[in-house]
Write a protein that holds these residues in place. Sequence first.
Motif, PDB file in Angstrom:
ATOM      1  N   ASP A 178      61.529  88.428  16.116  1.00  0.00           N
ATOM      2  CA  ASP A 178      62.370  87.267  15.805  1.00  0.00           C
ATOM      3  C   ASP A 178      61.560  86.564  14.899  1.00  0.00           C
ATOM      4  O   ASP A 178      62.058  85.735  13.771  1.00  0.00           O
ATOM      5  N   TYR A 179      60.196  86.306  15.098  1.00  0.00           N
ATOM      6  CA  TYR A 179      59.303  85.214  14.554  1.00  0.00           C
ATOM      7  C   TYR A 179      58.196  85.802  13.618  1.00  0.00           C
ATOM      8  O   TYR A 179      57.200  86.293  14.144  1.00  0.00           O
ATOM      9  N   VAL A 180      58.296  85.978  12.370  1.00  0.00           N
ATOM     10  CA  VAL A 180      57.575  86.829  11.468  1.00  0.00           C
ATOM     11  C   VAL A 180      56.970  85.895  10.289  1.00  0.00           C
ATOM     12  O   VAL A 180      57.836  85.224   9.673  1.00  0.00           O
ATOM     13  N   PHE A 181      55.678  85.816  10.312  1.00  0.00           N
ATOM     14  CA  PHE A 181      54.822  84.936   9.101  1.00  0.00           C
ATOM     15  C   PHE A 181      54.204  86.119   8.269  1.00  0.00           C
ATOM     16  O   PHE A 181      53.702  86.896   8.752  1.00  0.00           O
ATOM     17  N   THR A 182      54.691  86.128   6.973  1.00  0.00           N
ATOM     18  CA  THR A 182      53.995  87.079   5.882  1.00  0.00           C
ATOM     19  C   THR A 182      52.759  86.145   5.135  1.00  0.00           C
ATOM     20  O   THR A 182      53.385  85.115   4.484  1.00  0.00           O
ATOM     21  N   VAL A 183      51.692  86.515   5.089  1.00  0.00           N
ATOM     22  CA  VAL A 183      50.643  85.763   4.581  1.00  0.00           C
ATOM     23  C   VAL A 183      50.283  86.774   3.278  1.00  0.00           C
ATOM     24  O   VAL A 183      49.820  87.747   3.352  1.00  0.00           O
ATOM     25  N   GLN A 184      50.416  85.935   1.872  1.00  0.00           N
ATOM     26  CA  GLN A 184      50.047  86.777   0.621  1.00  0.00           C
ATOM     27  C   GLN A 184      48.688  86.697   0.540  1.00  0.00           C
ATOM     28  O   GLN A 184      48.189  85.581   0.260  1.00  0.00           O
ATOM     29  N   LEU A 185      48.156  87.775   0.329  1.00  0.00           N
ATOM     30  CA  LEU A 185      46.563  87.842   0.048  1.00  0.00           C
ATOM     31  C   LEU A 185      46.432  88.240  -1.212  1.00  0.00           C
ATOM     32  O   LEU A 185      45.188  88.311  -1.696  1.00  0.00           O
ATOM     33  N   SER A 186      47.313  88.357  -2.248  1.00  0.00           N
ATOM     34  CA  SER A 186      47.164  88.729  -3.486  1.00  0.00           C
ATOM     35  C   SER A 186      48.291  87.856  -4.376  1.00  0.00           C
ATOM     36  O   SER A 186      49.253  87.261  -3.525  1.00  0.00           O
ATOM     37  N   GLY A 187      48.340  87.610  -5.400  1.00  0.00           N
ATOM     38  CA  GLY A 187      49.155  86.870  -6.139  1.00  0.00           C
ATOM     39  C   GLY A 187      49.784  87.542  -7.668  1.00  0.00           C
ATOM     40  O   GLY A 187      49.293  88.830  -7.643  1.00  0.00           O
ATOM     41  N   TYR A 188      50.763  86.984  -8.211  1.00  0.00           N
ATOM     42  CA  TYR A 188      51.605  87.764  -9.184  1.00  0.00           C
ATOM     43  C   TYR A 188      50.563  88.119 -10.225  1.00  0.00           C
ATOM     44  O   TYR A 188      50.896  89.036 -10.860  1.00  0.00           O
ATOM     45  N   ASP A 189      49.571  87.523 -10.424  1.00  0.00           N
ATOM     46  CA  ASP A 189      48.602  87.885 -11.260  1.00  0.00           C
ATOM     47  C   ASP A 189      48.088  89.257 -10.993  1.00  0.00           C
ATOM     48  O   ASP A 189      47.142  89.806 -11.920  1.00  0.00           O
ATOM     49  N   ASP A 190      48.015  89.520  -9.855  1.00  0.00           N
ATOM     50  CA  ASP A 190      47.400  90.733  -9.347  1.00  0.00           C
ATOM     51  C   ASP A 190      48.274  92.167  -9.425  1.00  0.00           C
ATOM     52  O   ASP A 190      47.483  93.092  -9.183  1.00  0.00           O
ATOM     53  N   TYR A 191      49.268  91.720  -9.570  1.00  0.00           N
ATOM     54  CA  TYR A 191      50.267  93.119  -9.493  1.00  0.00           C
ATOM     55  C   TYR A 191      51.759  92.766 -10.055  1.00  0.00           C
ATOM     56  O   TYR A 191      52.021  91.430 -10.435  1.00  0.00           O
ATOM     57  N   GLU A 192      52.518  93.905 -10.429  1.00  0.00           N
ATOM     58  CA  GLU A 192      53.925  93.583 -10.957  1.00  0.00           C
ATOM     59  C   GLU A 192      54.726  94.494  -9.948  1.00  0.00           C
ATOM     60  O   GLU A 192      54.307  95.326  -9.163  1.00  0.00           O
ATOM     61  N   GLY A 193      56.092  94.004  -9.739  1.00  0.00           N
ATOM     62  CA  GLY A 193      56.803  94.413  -8.732  1.00  0.00           C
ATOM     63  C   GLY A 193      56.502  93.319  -7.626  1.00  0.00           C
ATOM     64  O   GLY A 193      56.046  92.511  -7.632  1.00  0.00           O
ATOM     65  N   GLY A 194      56.614  94.113  -6.267  1.00  0.00           N
ATOM     66  CA  GLY A 194      56.412  93.505  -5.263  1.00  0.00           C
ATOM     67  C   GLY A 194      57.092  92.137  -4.692  1.00  0.00           C
ATOM     68  O   GLY A 194      56.377  91.351  -4.292  1.00  0.00           O
ATOM     69  N   ARG A 195      58.288  92.025  -5.207  1.00  0.00           N
ATOM     70  CA  ARG A 195      58.957  90.801  -5.043  1.00  0.00           C
ATOM     71  C   ARG A 195      59.812  90.778  -3.545  1.00  0.00           C
ATOM     72  O   ARG A 195      60.517  91.844  -3.295  1.00  0.00           O
ATOM     73  N   PHE A 196      59.543  89.947  -2.802  1.00  0.00           N
ATOM     74  CA  PHE A 196      60.086  89.506  -1.405  1.00  0.00           C
ATOM     75  C   PHE A 196      61.316  89.222  -1.588  1.00  0.00           C
ATOM     76  O   PHE A 196      61.609  88.172  -2.306  1.00  0.00           O
ATOM     77  N   THR A 197      62.466  90.142  -1.334  1.00  0.00           N
ATOM     78  CA  THR A 197      63.928  89.870  -1.556  1.00  0.00           C
ATOM     79  C   THR A 197      64.679  89.719  -0.087  1.00  0.00           C
ATOM     80  O   THR A 197      64.194  90.557   0.771  1.00  0.00           O
ATOM     81  N   TYR A 198      65.719  88.713   0.091  1.00  0.00           N
ATOM     82  CA  TYR A 198      66.386  88.927   1.369  1.00  0.00           C
ATOM     83  C   TYR A 198      67.752  88.489   1.015  1.00  0.00           C
ATOM     84  O   TYR A 198      68.131  87.862   0.047  1.00  0.00           O
ATOM     85  N   PHE A 199      68.527  88.812   2.142  1.00  0.00           N
ATOM     86  CA  PHE A 199      69.838  88.473   1.923  1.00  0.00           C
ATOM     87  C   PHE A 199      70.098  87.322   2.694  1.00  0.00           C
ATOM     88  O   PHE A 199      70.215  87.546   4.155  1.00  0.00           O
TER      89      PHE A 199
END
Length: 312
Positions: A178-199
């Motif tokens: 129920d309670y989820v925290f996602t910490v980004q250890l990389s940034g958009y400068d480090d990769y392409e794609g990888g977009r967090f999408t939700y409904f």
Amino acid sequence: MPTASALDLPRTPTGFQQVFHALRAHTPRRGARLPAEPRWRSDFIDRDATGARVALQEFGYTARELSTWRGRTDDTAVVGPFRLLTEEGLGRLTEVCEQLEGAAQRTRFIATRRVRSADLLSPFINNMIRDRGFLLTCSRLVGVPLIPHPLRVPTAQINYSNGRGGPEIVRWHRDGMDYVFTVQLSGYDDYEGGRFTYFQGRTDEFTGVRAGDPRLREAPCGDRGATLFLHGSRIFHAVTPVTRGRRVTLVISLFCPYFARQDSNTFWHLAGDDGISATVPSWLRLKWPVRNAPVDFSLRAASPVITWDDLA
């Protein structure tokens, strides 16, 4: 708005396929050790962490569907992104997660390569998610008392994505947690794609979603250190495949002992991820009766006790 290709991603297996994954799943590794791990310090926490909040009612959930305890309501859907750690703390956490990659295993359930139960491998991560200041900061952001989840295997997971042209398993799913925290250890400068999408809608409405639906949202998590809270069991979400570079995230699952009877986890969802043998002892730890929920569940999670009074 996310592209149509994001919506075309497959969904997490259910029913018989979920049982099939449970029978094939590998027990998470326990033997990895870091050569020289930094020490956790409480001053690594950004005590002023704050972020924009979206309520579950804005996803279409009614007041009757929300968890309540003596007039307290669990109504937070999304918070952030925000900064949970200082720059120094983020650097130390990144160092730890990089060194743990040798313990990563492949899976075909939700993510391609990950380390489960990272807090059982790393004293740094273990001490971080059981630091009273860390838990208070997370609790105040969400508005309910939170402790590490008593299901020890999925409490801390590190995901590794490399855009090297190989196949990645990326699925639309909702979490058992129920309670989820996602910490980004990389940034958009480090990769392409990888977009967090939700409904931004009810989970029972997701099946009929089509490209262009305004309820499909992309969370702006492009900065290294950006943290996003999601009420994972109530929200369908996915991460698009990484096509170039490298993306690393730490996913922390917390637990509100006051709403324990309304916890959303199901046995087969957990077993589909980790296998039956790894799930049974954790499941018993979660479902065993309690007399004093805040105290008993905190003991099971080896955590400080966090109460409603602490949030004032």
